[in-house]
Design a protein around this motif. Structure first.
Motif, PDB file in Angstrom:
ATOM      1  N   TRP A 212      48.840  51.446  46.879  1.00 22.69           N
ATOM      2  CA  TRP A 212      48.294  52.290  45.817  1.00 22.69           C
ATOM      3  C   TRP A 212      49.082  52.098  44.541  1.00 22.69           C
ATOM      4  CZ3 TRP A 212      50.387  56.320  42.890  1.00 22.69           C
ATOM      5  CH2 TRP A 212      51.676  56.743  43.262  1.00 22.69           C
ATOM      6  N   MET A 213      48.459  52.401  43.447  1.00 25.67           N
ATOM      7  CA  MET A 213      49.113  52.341  42.136  1.00 25.67           C
ATOM      8  C   MET A 213      48.269  53.142  41.150  1.00 25.67           C
ATOM      9  SD  MET A 213      46.970  50.190  40.345  1.00 25.67           S
ATOM     10  CE  MET A 213      45.560  49.224  40.915  1.00 25.67           C
ATOM     11  N   THR A 214      48.855  53.403  39.992  1.00 21.51           N
ATOM     12  CA  THR A 214      48.162  54.092  38.911  1.00 21.51           C
ATOM     13  C   THR A 214      48.187  53.206  37.677  1.00 21.51           C
ATOM     14  OG1 THR A 214      48.866  56.267  39.744  1.00 21.51           O
ATOM     15  CG2 THR A 214      48.079  56.164  37.464  1.00 21.51           C
ATOM     16  N   PRO A 215      47.050  52.665  37.240  1.00 19.77           N
ATOM     17  CA  PRO A 215      47.038  51.871  36.001  1.00 19.77           C
ATOM     18  C   PRO A 215      47.399  52.761  34.814  1.00 19.77           C
ATOM     19  CG  PRO A 215      45.023  51.539  37.288  1.00 19.77           C
ATOM     20  CD  PRO A 215      45.726  52.715  37.883  1.00 19.77           C
ATOM     21  N   THR A 216      48.286  52.277  33.964  1.00 21.84           N
ATOM     22  CA  THR A 216      48.768  53.096  32.849  1.00 21.84           C
ATOM     23  C   THR A 216      48.486  52.502  31.476  1.00 21.84           C
ATOM     24  OG1 THR A 216      50.951  52.031  33.002  1.00 21.84           O
ATOM     25  CG2 THR A 216      50.631  54.077  34.238  1.00 21.84           C
ATOM     26  N   GLN A 217      48.017  51.266  31.428  1.00 20.92           N
ATOM     27  CA  GLN A 217      47.778  50.617  30.137  1.00 20.92           C
ATOM     28  C   GLN A 217      46.389  50.000  30.111  1.00 20.92           C
ATOM     29  OE1 GLN A 217      49.926  50.768  27.589  1.00 20.92           O
ATOM     30  NE2 GLN A 217      51.487  51.824  28.795  1.00 20.92           N
ATOM     31  N   ASP A 218      45.623  50.279  29.051  1.00 21.39           N
ATOM     32  CA  ASP A 218      44.329  49.624  28.883  1.00 21.39           C
ATOM     33  C   ASP A 218      44.523  48.120  28.741  1.00 21.39           C
ATOM     34  OD1 ASP A 218      43.028  52.047  28.917  1.00 21.39           O
ATOM     35  OD2 ASP A 218      42.971  52.256  26.750  1.00 21.39           O
ATOM     36  N   GLY A 219      43.557  47.360  29.232  1.00 21.50           N
ATOM     37  CA  GLY A 219      43.631  45.913  29.084  1.00 21.50           C
ATOM     38  C   GLY A 219      42.954  45.195  30.227  1.00 21.50           C
ATOM     39  N   THR A 220      42.940  43.882  30.135  1.00 24.18           N
ATOM     40  CA  THR A 220      42.373  43.021  31.173  1.00 24.18           C
ATOM     41  C   THR A 220      43.491  42.183  31.773  1.00 24.18           C
ATOM     42  OG1 THR A 220      40.247  42.904  30.009  1.00 24.18           O
ATOM     43  CG2 THR A 220      40.683  41.217  31.673  1.00 24.18           C
ATOM     44  N   TYR A 221      43.621  42.213  33.084  1.00 20.01           N
ATOM     45  CA  TYR A 221      44.726  41.566  33.779  1.00 20.01           C
ATOM     46  C   TYR A 221      44.185  40.636  34.866  1.00 20.01           C
ATOM     47  CZ  TYR A 221      46.916  45.610  31.598  1.00 20.01           C
ATOM     48  OH  TYR A 221      47.308  46.559  30.690  1.00 20.01           O
ATOM     49  N   ASP A 222      44.922  39.582  35.134  1.00 22.27           N
ATOM     50  CA  ASP A 222      44.518  38.603  36.134  1.00 22.27           C
ATOM     51  C   ASP A 222      44.778  39.126  37.544  1.00 22.27           C
ATOM     52  OD1 ASP A 222      43.651  36.654  34.366  1.00 22.27           O
ATOM     53  OD2 ASP A 222      45.634  35.745  34.178  1.00 22.27           O
ATOM     54  N   ILE A 223      43.805  38.896  38.424  1.00 20.51           N
ATOM     55  CA  ILE A 223      43.995  39.110  39.863  1.00 20.51           C
ATOM     56  C   ILE A 223      44.271  37.754  40.493  1.00 20.51           C
ATOM     57  CG2 ILE A 223      42.964  39.907  42.010  1.00 20.51           C
ATOM     58  CD1 ILE A 223      41.080  41.654  40.348  1.00 20.51           C
ATOM     59  N   LEU A 224      45.369  37.634  41.202  1.00 19.93           N
ATOM     60  CA  LEU A 224      45.765  36.372  41.807  1.00 19.93           C
ATOM     61  C   LEU A 224      45.800  36.521  43.318  1.00 19.93           C
ATOM     62  CD1 LEU A 224      48.830  35.612  39.484  1.00 19.93           C
ATOM     63  CD2 LEU A 224      46.448  34.961  39.110  1.00 19.93           C
ATOM     64  N   CYS A 225      45.594  35.425  44.012  1.00 16.43           N
ATOM     65  CA  CYS A 225      45.875  35.368  45.439  1.00 16.43           C
ATOM     66  C   CYS A 225      47.279  34.801  45.590  1.00 16.43           C
ATOM     67  CB  CYS A 225      44.857  34.505  46.179  1.00 16.43           C
ATOM     68  SG  CYS A 225      45.211  34.363  47.956  1.00 16.43           S
ATOM     69  N   ALA A 226      48.186  35.607  46.122  1.00 16.65           N
ATOM     70  CA  ALA A 226      49.582  35.202  46.230  1.00 16.65           C
ATOM     71  C   ALA A 226      49.920  34.665  47.614  1.00 16.65           C
ATOM     72  CB  ALA A 226      50.493  36.377  45.881  1.00 16.65           C
ATOM     73  N   GLU A 227      48.916  34.205  48.354  1.00 15.75           N
ATOM     74  CA  GLU A 227      49.126  33.613  49.679  1.00 15.75           C
ATOM     75  C   GLU A 227      48.311  32.332  49.757  1.00 15.75           C
ATOM     76  OE1 GLU A 227      51.390  33.701  52.742  1.00 15.75           O
ATOM     77  OE2 GLU A 227      51.058  35.725  52.013  1.00 15.75           O
ATOM     78  N   LEU A 228      48.965  31.241  50.123  1.00 17.46           N
ATOM     79  CA  LEU A 228      48.279  29.952  50.211  1.00 17.46           C
ATOM     80  C   LEU A 228      47.146  30.059  51.236  1.00 17.46           C
ATOM     81  CD1 LEU A 228      48.153  27.019  49.295  1.00 17.46           C
ATOM     82  CD2 LEU A 228      49.755  26.444  51.134  1.00 17.46           C
ATOM     83  N   CYS A 229      45.895  29.905  50.772  1.00 18.25           N
ATOM     84  CA  CYS A 229      44.738  30.197  51.628  1.00 18.25           C
ATOM     85  C   CYS A 229      43.774  29.021  51.731  1.00 18.25           C
ATOM     86  CB  CYS A 229      44.002  31.426  51.089  1.00 18.25           C
ATOM     87  SG  CYS A 229      43.404  31.272  49.390  1.00 18.25           S
ATOM     88  N   GLY A 230      44.189  27.829  51.338  1.00 13.86           N
ATOM     89  CA  GLY A 230      43.314  26.671  51.458  1.00 13.86           C
ATOM     90  C   GLY A 230      43.315  25.824  50.201  1.00 13.86           C
ATOM     91  N   THR A 231      42.459  24.820  50.199  1.00 12.65           N
ATOM     92  CA  THR A 231      42.460  23.864  49.089  1.00 12.65           C
ATOM     93  C   THR A 231      42.031  24.492  47.771  1.00 12.65           C
ATOM     94  OG1 THR A 231      40.206  23.197  49.679  1.00 12.65           O
ATOM     95  CG2 THR A 231      42.017  21.916  50.630  1.00 12.65           C
ATOM     96  N   GLY A 232      41.245  25.556  47.816  1.00 10.25           N
ATOM     97  CA  GLY A 232      40.805  26.214  46.589  1.00 10.25           C
ATOM     98  C   GLY A 232      41.638  27.427  46.231  1.00 10.25           C
ATOM     99  N   HIS A 233      42.839  27.529  46.797  1.00 10.71           N
ATOM    100  CA  HIS A 233      43.706  28.687  46.554  1.00 10.71           C
ATOM    101  C   HIS A 233      43.934  28.938  45.064  1.00 10.71           C
ATOM    102  CE1 HIS A 233      47.227  31.280  46.605  1.00 10.71           C
ATOM    103  NE2 HIS A 233      47.925  30.347  46.004  1.00 10.71           N
ATOM    104  N   HIS A 234      44.158  27.860  44.311  1.00 16.14           N
ATOM    105  CA  HIS A 234      44.454  28.013  42.878  1.00 16.14           C
ATOM    106  C   HIS A 234      43.267  28.557  42.092  1.00 16.14           C
ATOM    107  CE1 HIS A 234      42.421  24.146  43.202  1.00 16.14           C
ATOM    108  NE2 HIS A 234      42.171  24.197  41.916  1.00 16.14           N
ATOM    109  N   GLN A 235      42.064  28.447  42.653  1.00 10.99           N
ATOM    110  CA  GLN A 235      40.869  28.921  41.972  1.00 10.99           C
ATOM    111  C   GLN A 235      40.527  30.372  42.329  1.00 10.99           C
ATOM    112  OE1 GLN A 235      37.973  26.072  43.294  1.00 10.99           O
ATOM    113  NE2 GLN A 235      38.515  24.566  41.726  1.00 10.99           N
TER     114      GLN A 235
END
Length: 289
Positions: A212-235
């Motif tokens: 859980w978390m509470t967003p505190t700042q307006d804006g657009t932020y990147d969602i990343l996959c931080a676990e190597l999950c296959g050849t398209g992980h970087h995408q």
């Protein structure tokens, strides 16, 4: 002597690189100052140990270097030195563990007023599900997943009919509202990570995880996959938009519900979906009550 000079230069260069480096933490956009504090304390303790040990090593190389007429003394045991090393090592480890344990205690203690959002990971995209007006996520499971029901919502569960489905990689969240992120994976191990939120967690096939978390700042932020999950992980990227509640409610109202999904499917597909649900023997566990 040369080795000692190289060690001292390494220490000075490392400190200078850290102080002058442009690569640092992203600006904090959530309530997790405690995680930043734990990281900074760990970094400080490691820095003190790194500097002290390497400078001691350089000093020892200079002071105890080979010189004619000097002979090394054999000293296999030194209780005083061992006690000091044990004490300072234990103090350093406790100093690194304590702030992290305090932060973790808060991390798993979800506020009772937290909203619920489900993030679903698959190779290589994100989708999301919100509870509808009943404030309850319907149960779901891989056994209910079909091309016409990609979220795997249990069609026999009345709590799932008003669930709001987001099939794009863009997630919207209201500013200042605690949010419990329910995480599940369709295929392999993934990890939901927004650097500015400082919060992350693995998506493990077959079980449900959360943070859980509470967003505190307006804006657009990147969602990343931080676990190597296959050849398209970087995408495997998405975005989360933090905005005032009025704008968030307007965006949410424009999303499709599970009932809309069923209404848009062919009668044959709906019949097949319900027939498949009736034959399932394993209870669906991906849901909130």
């Amino acid at each position: 002597m040369r080795v000692a000079i190289v060690i001292v230069a390494l220490v000075l260069g490392s400190v200078a690189f850290h102080l002058l480096s442009p690569w640092w933490q992203t600006p904090l956009a959530s309530n997790w100052e405690a995680i930043d504090s734990a990281l900074n304390i760990t970094l400080l303790i490691c820095a003190v140990a790194f500097i002290a040990l390497n400078l001691f090593l350089a000093l020892a190389l200079i002071r105890f270097r080979h010189r004619p007429g000097h002979r090394a003394r054999y000293d296999p045991e030194n209780p005083s030195l061992e006690k000091n090393l044990t004490f300072w090592t234990a103090l350093g480890i406790a100093g690194m563990l304590a702030p992290g344990l305090v932060a973790w205690g808060k991390y798993v203690d979800v506020p009772k007023d937290a909203a619920v959002v489900e993030a679903i990971g698959q190779q290589w995209q994100w989708t999301f599900r919100f509870p509808g007006p009943d404030r309850v996520l319907g149960t779901a499971g891989v056994e209910y997943m079909t091309p016409d029901n990609p979220f795997g919502v249990n069609p026999l569960d009345p709590f799932g009919r008003d669930d709001i489905l987001v099939e794009s990689n863009e997630l919207h969240l209201p500013k200042g509202q605690p949010v419990k992120m329910i995480l599940r994976s369709k295929d392999v191990l993934h990890d939901f990570y927004v650097p500015e939120f400082r919060a992350k967690m693995d998506l493990v096939p077959g079980i449900v995880t959360y943070f859980w978390m509470t967003p505190t700042q307006d804006g657009t932020y990147d969602i990343l996959c931080a676990e190597l999950c296959g050849t398209g992980h970087h995408q495997m990227r998405g975005s989360v938009v933090v905005e005032p509640r009025e704008q968030f409610e307007g965006w949410l109202a424009g999303q499709m519900t599970f009932s809309d999904l069923l209404a848009g499917a062919s009668p044959e597909a709906v019949t097949k979906l319900f027939a498949q649900a009736n034959t399932c023997t394993r209870p669906a566990t991906w849901g909130m009550r």
